[in-house]
Enzyme design. Structure first.
Site: not given
Ligand code: PHB
Ligand code: APR
Length: 390
Positions: A72, A201, A293, A297, A385
């Site tokens: 990505h 997000y 989460p 990280k 990130y």
């Molecule tokens: C996930 O795919 O479980 C996931 C992806 C990004 C995040 C948290 C969880 O910031």
């Protein structure tokens, strides 16, 4: 029994350390409390920084990731329906992230350990650490009702937040820092195509939502929920309706829903324990720190800890130099705290805080407006990130 390094914990941290040391001819015994099936049944996040991708490839564990993982180059942030793209690669001179589930990473690590006849002991109960402050520590554990003692040079505490290692550091030496967030994440897995090619997000008045994925037909979705909520309070139908409410209109319209194949609620906390070493004990991963989460990280911080610890152990066994081991805690904590800051800032920016009425809400909205209007702000977010350098 005697070995060079006893590794407590067979999650990603312990397995990766065991694999790297084995490849460099350093003996280790890994003690995991649960069965292999139990460890492999855990559903965790799925965004790998380039540093972890490189480590897995270097440890001969990258083949399936390279076949099945998805690279990505960016993700979206939506704020009450307005969608903005963060172009990671453009903002970080071409860096990217790999979408590949932690469950798969753990699976690949177990397979690699098995292929190399790695010394991994599952269902090792009642692990206890002794003489850590000497140069001859030892570990006792029980297996099939029998007690065993292993004498070693070093102990790697990779046994997660609820493990035995952190608690083996005297309380007058240990310093703990914690922030518990007033909400949880309700997550589901569904065998449906992801709503978007990249992650979204979402900041919304109802609360945060995240659209993620594992592959072209396995989607991972999260919504912020109350700490009082129980999984049984959320039928699939209720989950999908609430998720649609929090998504931008185009995503809500194209969302493909289906039965959940996994559904769980996780609390969010920021936690760091210092120091990350005591005598011949070295903590790595969740044994030493927990991140919310939001910034993806957790696994990536475990990876950088293992990078520092494995390099220091290799240096010691190559030329007897203990310098890197002595500065391991200080070195690892520098990166831990930066990832802690990033995960905290993403969490504060994107979630609904009940007590935030008025000034707090306006600060959050301004934070997002500044981010969307400033390349400097986006560059800062992007470099965190994709992962700060080791
Ligand atoms: C996930 O795919 O479980 C996931 C992806 C990004 C995040 C948290 C969880 O910031
Ligand atoms: N004895 C032996 N093993 C133990 C003990 C113990 N006393 N206590 C815990 N364990 C095992 C757990 O069963 C688990 O398999 O240690 C392992 C720790 O693994 P994780 O909790 O996954 O921690 P880590 O390997 O550091 O990986 C961090 O995993 O939980 C996620 O979000 C976290 O992505 C991050 C990653």
């Amino acid at each position: 029994m005697r070995t060079q390094v006893v590794i407590v914990g067979g999650g990603p941290s312990g397995l990766l350390l065991s694999q790297i040391l084995n490849l460099r001819g350093i003996e280790s015994v890994l003690l995991e409390r649960q069965s292999e099936a139990h460890v492999l049944g855990r559903i965790r996040a799925g965004v790998l920084e380039q540093g972890l991708v490189d480590m897995l490839r270097a440890a001969d564990v990258g083949e399936r990731m390279d076949k099945e993982g998805i690279v990505h180059h960016g993700f979206d942030i939506s704020c009450n329906g307005e969608r903005h793209h963060i172009n990671l690669s453009e903002l970080t001179d071409g860096k990217s992230v790999m979408i590949y589930g932690q469950t798969e990473v753990t699976h690949d690590l177990y397979d690699a350990r098995c292929k190399m006849n790695g010394n991994v002991i599952n269902e090792a109960k009642n692990v206890a650490l002794f003489d850590l402050e000497t140069d001859h520590p030892s570990v006792i554990y029980e297996k099939d009702g029998k007690s065993h003692k292993i004498e070693c040079d070093f102990v790697a505490g990779c046994d997660g937040f609820h493990g035995v290692s952190r608690g083996s550091i005297p309380t007058n030496i240990l310093r703990e820092y914690e922030k518990v967030y007033p909400f949880g994440w309700l997550g589901i897995l569904s065998e449906t195509p992801p709503v978007s090619d990249e992650l979204i997000y979402n900041q919304h008045d109802h609360g945060f939502a995240l659209c993620s994925m594992r592959n072209a037909n396995l989607s991972r979705y999260y919504i912020q929920c109350s700490l009082e909520d129980k999984v049984e309070d959320w039928s699939d139908e209720r989950f999908w309706e609430e998720l649609k409410t929090r998504l931008p209109e185009d995503a809500a319209k194209s969302l493909v829903t289906g039965p959940s194949i996994e559904k769980s609620i996780a609390p969010l906390r920021s936690f760091v324990s210092e120091p990350m070493s005591y005598g011949r004990l070295f903590l790595a991963g969740d044994a030493a720190h927990i991140v919310p989460p939001t910034g993806a990280k957790g696994l990536n911080l475990a990876a950088s800890d293992i990078h520092y610890l494995s390099s220091a152990l290799i240096e010691f066994y190559s030329n007897g130099n203990e310098r890197s081991l002595k500065i391991y805690s200080e070195t690892a904590l520098k990166r831990v705290w930066k990832a802690m800051r990033f995960s905290w800032s993403m969490t504060m920016m994107l979630h609904k805080f009940p007590e935030n009425e008025g000034f707090g809400d306006r600060m959050q909205r301004t934070e997002l407006e500044y981010l969307f209007s400033s390349k400097a702000a986006q560059t800062s977010l992007a470099e965190n990130y994709v992962g700060l350098p080791y």
